[in-house]
Design a protein around this motif. Structure first.
Motif, PDB file in Angstrom:
ATOM      1  N   PHE A  38       0.860  -1.178   0.000  1.00 34.45           N
ATOM      2  CA  PHE A  38       0.000   0.000   0.000  1.00 34.45           C
ATOM      3  C   PHE A  38       0.897   1.230   0.000  1.00 34.45           C
ATOM      4  N   CYS A  76      -6.967  -1.899   5.362  1.00 36.76           N
ATOM      5  CA  CYS A  76      -6.860  -2.778   4.190  1.00 36.76           C
ATOM      6  C   CYS A  76      -7.559  -4.109   4.456  1.00 36.76           C
ATOM      7  N   GLU A  81      -9.490   0.489   2.601  1.00 40.87           N
ATOM      8  CA  GLU A  81      -8.425   1.054   1.768  1.00 40.87           C
ATOM      9  C   GLU A  81      -8.150   0.078   0.633  1.00 40.87           C
ATOM     10  N   GLN A  82      -7.838   0.589  -0.540  1.00 43.71           N
ATOM     11  CA  GLN A  82      -7.525  -0.242  -1.689  1.00 43.71           C
ATOM     12  C   GLN A  82      -6.028  -0.489  -1.755  1.00 43.71           C
ATOM     13  N   MET A  83      -5.622  -1.741  -1.526  1.00 52.06           N
ATOM     14  CA  MET A  83      -4.204  -2.076  -1.602  1.00 52.06           C
ATOM     15  C   MET A  83      -3.793  -2.172  -3.065  1.00 52.06           C
TER      16      MET A  83
END
Length: 93
Positions: A38, A76, A81-83
């Protein structure tokens, strides 16, 4: 007291501890994170190549200094959250 096993300890990164359990080889980990990355920019990597598994029935502790990525890791895992890369499996799924 419960014996703990350290599964991650790198400078300025989160440290993950879990209690030892008798994990059957056929039993999937409760949580498995593999090669998670990330970053917020090309220059600012928050999490880089994070991999660990948490056995079912264990007591798990995530600790680290301010800014080490603890909250980002949890976000994540929760899908907030978008890894950029990696896999996160909960009970093998």
């Amino acid at each position: 007291s419960t014996p703990f096993v350290k599964i991650r300890n790198l400078a300025q990164r989160p440290t993950i501890w879990y209690s030892q359990t008798d994990m059957s080889p056929n039993q999937p980990a409760l949580l498995s994170v593999t090669a998670l990355n990330f970053s917020i920019s090309k220059e600012k990597h928050i999490l880089k190549d994070i991999s660990f598994s948490v056995p079912q029935g264990s007591f798990t502790l995530l600790c680290g200094p301010n800014g080490s990525g603890k909250s980002v890791l949890l976000r994540c895992i929760k899908g907030l959250e978008q890894m950029q890369e990696g896999t996160i499996l909960l009970e093998g799924k």
